[in-house]
Design a protein around this motif. Structure first.
Motif, mmCIF file in Angstrom:
data_model
loop_
_atom_site.group_PDB
_atom_site.id
_atom_site.type_symbol
_atom_site.label_atom_id
_atom_site.label_comp_id
_atom_site.label_asym_id
_atom_site.label_seq_id
_atom_site.Cartn_x
_atom_site.Cartn_y
_atom_site.Cartn_z
ATOM 1 N N SER A 43 -38.331 -30.481 25.414
ATOM 2 C CA SER A 43 -39.068 -31.439 26.229
ATOM 3 C C SER A 43 -40.290 -30.791 26.882
ATOM 4 O O SER A 43 -40.202 -29.684 27.416
ATOM 5 C CB SER A 43 -38.123 -31.981 27.300
ATOM 6 O OG SER A 43 -38.765 -33.031 27.975
ATOM 7 N N GLY A 44 -41.434 -31.455 26.794
ATOM 8 C CA GLY A 44 -42.647 -30.962 27.443
ATOM 9 C C GLY A 44 -43.474 -30.010 26.591
ATOM 10 O O GLY A 44 -44.520 -29.532 27.035
ATOM 11 N N CYS A 45 -43.065 -29.741 25.353
ATOM 12 C CA CYS A 45 -43.806 -28.770 24.540
ATOM 13 C C CYS A 45 -45.077 -29.372 23.928
ATOM 14 O O CYS A 45 -45.881 -28.642 23.356
ATOM 15 C CB CYS A 45 -42.925 -28.161 23.457
ATOM 16 S SG CYS A 45 -42.493 -29.285 22.136
ATOM 17 N N GLY A 46 -45.237 -30.685 24.021
ATOM 18 C CA GLY A 46 -46.491 -31.296 23.567
ATOM 19 C C GLY A 46 -46.395 -32.157 22.324
ATOM 20 O O GLY A 46 -47.420 -32.539 21.756
ATOM 21 N N LYS A 47 -45.171 -32.500 21.925
ATOM 22 C CA LYS A 47 -45.004 -33.291 20.701
ATOM 23 C C LYS A 47 -45.711 -34.653 20.806
ATOM 24 O O LYS A 47 -46.495 -35.031 19.933
ATOM 25 C CB LYS A 47 -43.502 -33.497 20.404
ATOM 26 C CG LYS A 47 -42.714 -32.202 20.289
ATOM 27 C CD LYS A 47 -41.237 -32.457 20.010
ATOM 28 C CE LYS A 47 -40.483 -33.200 21.089
ATOM 29 N NZ LYS A 47 -40.357 -32.495 22.381
ATOM 30 N N SER A 48 -45.426 -35.365 21.887
ATOM 31 C CA SER A 48 -46.043 -36.693 22.038
ATOM 32 C C SER A 48 -47.551 -36.574 22.213
ATOM 33 O O SER A 48 -48.307 -37.412 21.705
ATOM 34 C CB SER A 48 -45.451 -37.437 23.241
ATOM 35 O OG SER A 48 -44.078 -37.653 23.037
ATOM 36 N N THR A 49 -47.988 -35.535 22.897
ATOM 37 C CA THR A 49 -49.429 -35.333 23.075
ATOM 38 C C THR A 49 -50.107 -35.170 21.717
ATOM 39 O O THR A 49 -51.157 -35.764 21.460
ATOM 40 C CB THR A 49 -49.692 -34.090 23.955
ATOM 41 O OG1 THR A 49 -49.044 -34.288 25.208
ATOM 42 C CG2 THR A 49 -51.177 -33.865 24.172
ATOM 43 N N ASN A 61 -56.771 -39.274 31.327
ATOM 44 C CA ASN A 61 -56.895 -37.898 31.836
ATOM 45 C C ASN A 61 -56.613 -36.841 30.766
ATOM 46 O O ASN A 61 -56.611 -35.654 31.064
ATOM 47 C CB ASN A 61 -55.997 -37.685 33.062
ATOM 48 C CG ASN A 61 -54.523 -37.677 32.700
ATOM 49 O OD1 ASN A 61 -54.116 -38.339 31.746
ATOM 50 N ND2 ASN A 61 -53.713 -36.939 33.428
ATOM 51 N N HIS A 211 -35.721 -34.451 18.878
ATOM 52 C CA HIS A 211 -35.047 -33.301 19.461
ATOM 53 C C HIS A 211 -33.978 -32.779 18.502
ATOM 54 O O HIS A 211 -33.415 -31.713 18.697
ATOM 55 C CB HIS A 211 -34.315 -33.692 20.751
ATOM 56 C CG HIS A 211 -35.223 -33.859 21.904
ATOM 57 N ND1 HIS A 211 -35.667 -35.091 22.322
ATOM 58 C CD2 HIS A 211 -35.789 -32.951 22.726
ATOM 59 C CE1 HIS A 211 -36.455 -34.917 23.370
ATOM 60 N NE2 HIS A 211 -36.544 -33.637 23.630
HETATM 61 P P1 ATP Z 1 -40.531 -34.927 25.424
HETATM 62 O O1 ATP Z 1 -39.659 -34.281 24.395
HETATM 63 O O2 ATP Z 1 -39.905 -34.880 26.782
HETATM 64 O O3 ATP Z 1 -41.012 -36.276 25.046
HETATM 65 P P2 ATP Z 1 -43.102 -33.818 24.630
HETATM 66 O O4 ATP Z 1 -42.912 -32.619 23.767
HETATM 67 O O5 ATP Z 1 -43.410 -35.100 23.977
HETATM 68 O O6 ATP Z 1 -41.819 -33.957 25.582
HETATM 69 P P3 ATP Z 1 -45.565 -34.249 26.087
HETATM 70 O O7 ATP Z 1 -45.212 -35.588 26.604
HETATM 71 O O8 ATP Z 1 -46.565 -34.181 25.007
HETATM 72 O O9 ATP Z 1 -44.258 -33.437 25.679
HETATM 73 O O10 ATP Z 1 -46.094 -33.384 27.328
HETATM 74 C C1 ATP Z 1 -46.664 -32.098 27.188
HETATM 75 C C2 ATP Z 1 -47.082 -31.581 28.545
HETATM 76 O O11 ATP Z 1 -48.144 -32.374 29.073
HETATM 77 C C3 ATP Z 1 -45.974 -31.642 29.603
HETATM 78 O O12 ATP Z 1 -46.081 -30.516 30.416
HETATM 79 C C4 ATP Z 1 -46.289 -32.895 30.373
HETATM 80 O O13 ATP Z 1 -45.836 -32.784 31.693
HETATM 81 C C5 ATP Z 1 -47.799 -32.948 30.317
HETATM 82 N N1 ATP Z 1 -48.304 -34.338 30.344
HETATM 83 C C6 ATP Z 1 -47.976 -35.332 29.481
HETATM 84 N N2 ATP Z 1 -48.635 -36.466 29.774
HETATM 85 C C7 ATP Z 1 -49.412 -36.193 30.846
HETATM 86 C C8 ATP Z 1 -50.345 -36.948 31.631
HETATM 87 N N3 ATP Z 1 -50.622 -38.224 31.334
HETATM 88 N N4 ATP Z 1 -50.935 -36.315 32.670
HETATM 89 C C9 ATP Z 1 -50.671 -35.019 32.960
HETATM 90 N N5 ATP Z 1 -49.818 -34.252 32.262
HETATM 91 C C10 ATP Z 1 -49.193 -34.823 31.217
#
Ligand code: ATP
Ligand code: MG
Length: 331
Positions: A43-49, A61, A211
């Motif tokens: 979680s939080g590694c940036g997959k969704s980003t 942002n 995951h």
């Molecule tokens: P998960 O498995 O929980 O869905 P993820 O791998 O998809 O996690 P992301 O959602 O891409 O992770 O988030 C990557 C990083 O960017 C995290 O540290 C998150 O807190 C941060 N982040 C995500 N969205 C935003 C936002 N809109 N503003 C600021 N920080 C963000």
């Protein structure tokens, strides 16, 4: 074959009250036509980003600071927003975790899909309605239910409707962000076998975020492992499962096989770095049982092995040794 999508040197940050969080750092990957690629990491590694950047739907942002995403000779990052909008759903579509958010609760499902089709394609309402019936058949929902409202559908049916929407314009790439996380295991299996069948029949490429490494092993030929905004290992799924070269991947695979449960949480001690901090050295070093002084000082360069496997670790050549140590019972 030429890649369908090629990503190079991609950096993405989020800005909150002027403070920068580096969510993606130097991402490089390619997706071949018709390929199924799994993206894993905690979680939080940036997959969704990463998926949102590919789809072009980062929140206000979120900014791309560097890099390119090429598709059909165009760089999606530099594309004019009007043209970019035309690529969404028509060339790249996205299925997210929450089917409820994707569907408008006060509009009948068929109307939502018909509108989505007609904003991209010149088609009469009747033709579009015909297409909706066909799509419902494809995803395994009785076309007679197309006129229902979302709340009349079960969770699994809603997710199928979202998949129907994603397929509506026959895109070349479908990106799925934990598409079945909210569903029970049986429905999850049904949806995945349907998705795979559709993928094989229609030949679109797919990026699957999950995951659950077991889902990737079952469904994807390739795998990318992310850690703290970077791709730390990538390659053919079978190669990576049999011979992981990065200590993080070794831990990830052990966590699944030791616990024997596909839904077990990742049991690597420690937590990922704070993305607000400027890190020196390998981002995994503070948690890595095998880190040396070098690891704390210098970011590793990606190494490509003979089988195409890519790894971002100074000590990848000692991976077999690490694997044995990681499996020993005293840890
Ligand atoms: P998960 O498995 O929980 O869905 P993820 O791998 O998809 O996690 P992301 O959602 O891409 O992770 O988030 C990557 C990083 O960017 C995290 O540290 C998150 O807190 C941060 N982040 C995500 N969205 C935003 C936002 N809109 N503003 C600021 N920080 C963000
Ligand atoms: Mg996510």
């Amino acid at each position: 074959t030429d890649p369908l999508v090629q990503i190079q040197n991609l950096d993405v940050s989020y800005y909150t009250k002027g403070v920068q969080a580096k969510a993606l750092h130097n991402i490089g990957m390619e997706i071949l036509p018709g390929e199924r690629l799994g993206l894993v990491g905690e979680s939080g590694c940036g997959k969704s980003t990463l998926l949102k950047t590919i789809m072009g739907v980062l929140p206000p942002n979120g900014k791309v600071n560097r890099g390119s995403i090429e598709m059909d000779g165009r760089n999606l990052i530099e594309m004019d927003e009007k043209l970019r909008r035309q690529t969404r759903w028509a060339e790249i579509s996205m299925i997210t975790q929450s089917a409820l958010n994707a569907l408008n609760p006060v509009q009948r499902i068929d109307r939502q899909i018909i509108e989505a089709i007609r904003t991209h394609q010149a088609m009469s309402k009747e033709q579009a309605a015909e297409r909706v019936s066909e799509l419902f058949g494809m995803v395994g929902v009785d076309p007679a239910r197309a006129r229902d409202y979302p709340h009349q559908f079960s969770g699994g049916m809603r997710q199928r409707a979202v998949i129907a929407m994603a397929l509506a314009l026959s895109p070349q790439l479908i990106i799925a962000d934990e598409p079945t996380t909210a569903l029970d295991v049986i429905v999850q299996d049904q949806i995945f076998s349907r998705l795979r069948q559709l993928q094989q029949d229609r030949g679109f490429a797919m990026i699957l975020v999950t995951h659950d490494i077991a889902l990737v092993v079952e469904n994807c030929q390739k795998i990318c492992v992310m850690y703290a905004g970077m791709i730390i290992e990538a390659g053919n799924t079978r190669d990576i499962i049999q011979k992981p070269r990065h200590p993080y991947t070794i831990g990830l695979i052990n966590a699944v096989s030791v616990l024997g449960s596909v839904t077990a949480p990742i049991a690597i001690p420690g937590s990922p770095p704070n993305l607000f901090e400027n890190l020196e050295g390998c981002r995994f070093a503070p948690r890595c049982p095998f880190a040396s002084a070098l690891c704390h000082q210098k970011i590793p360069e990606p190494t490509t092995l003979e089988n195409g496997q890519k790894v971002l670790c100074h000590h990848w050549s000692k991976a077999d040794e690490f694997s044995k140590l990681a499996k020993s019972p005293e840890t």
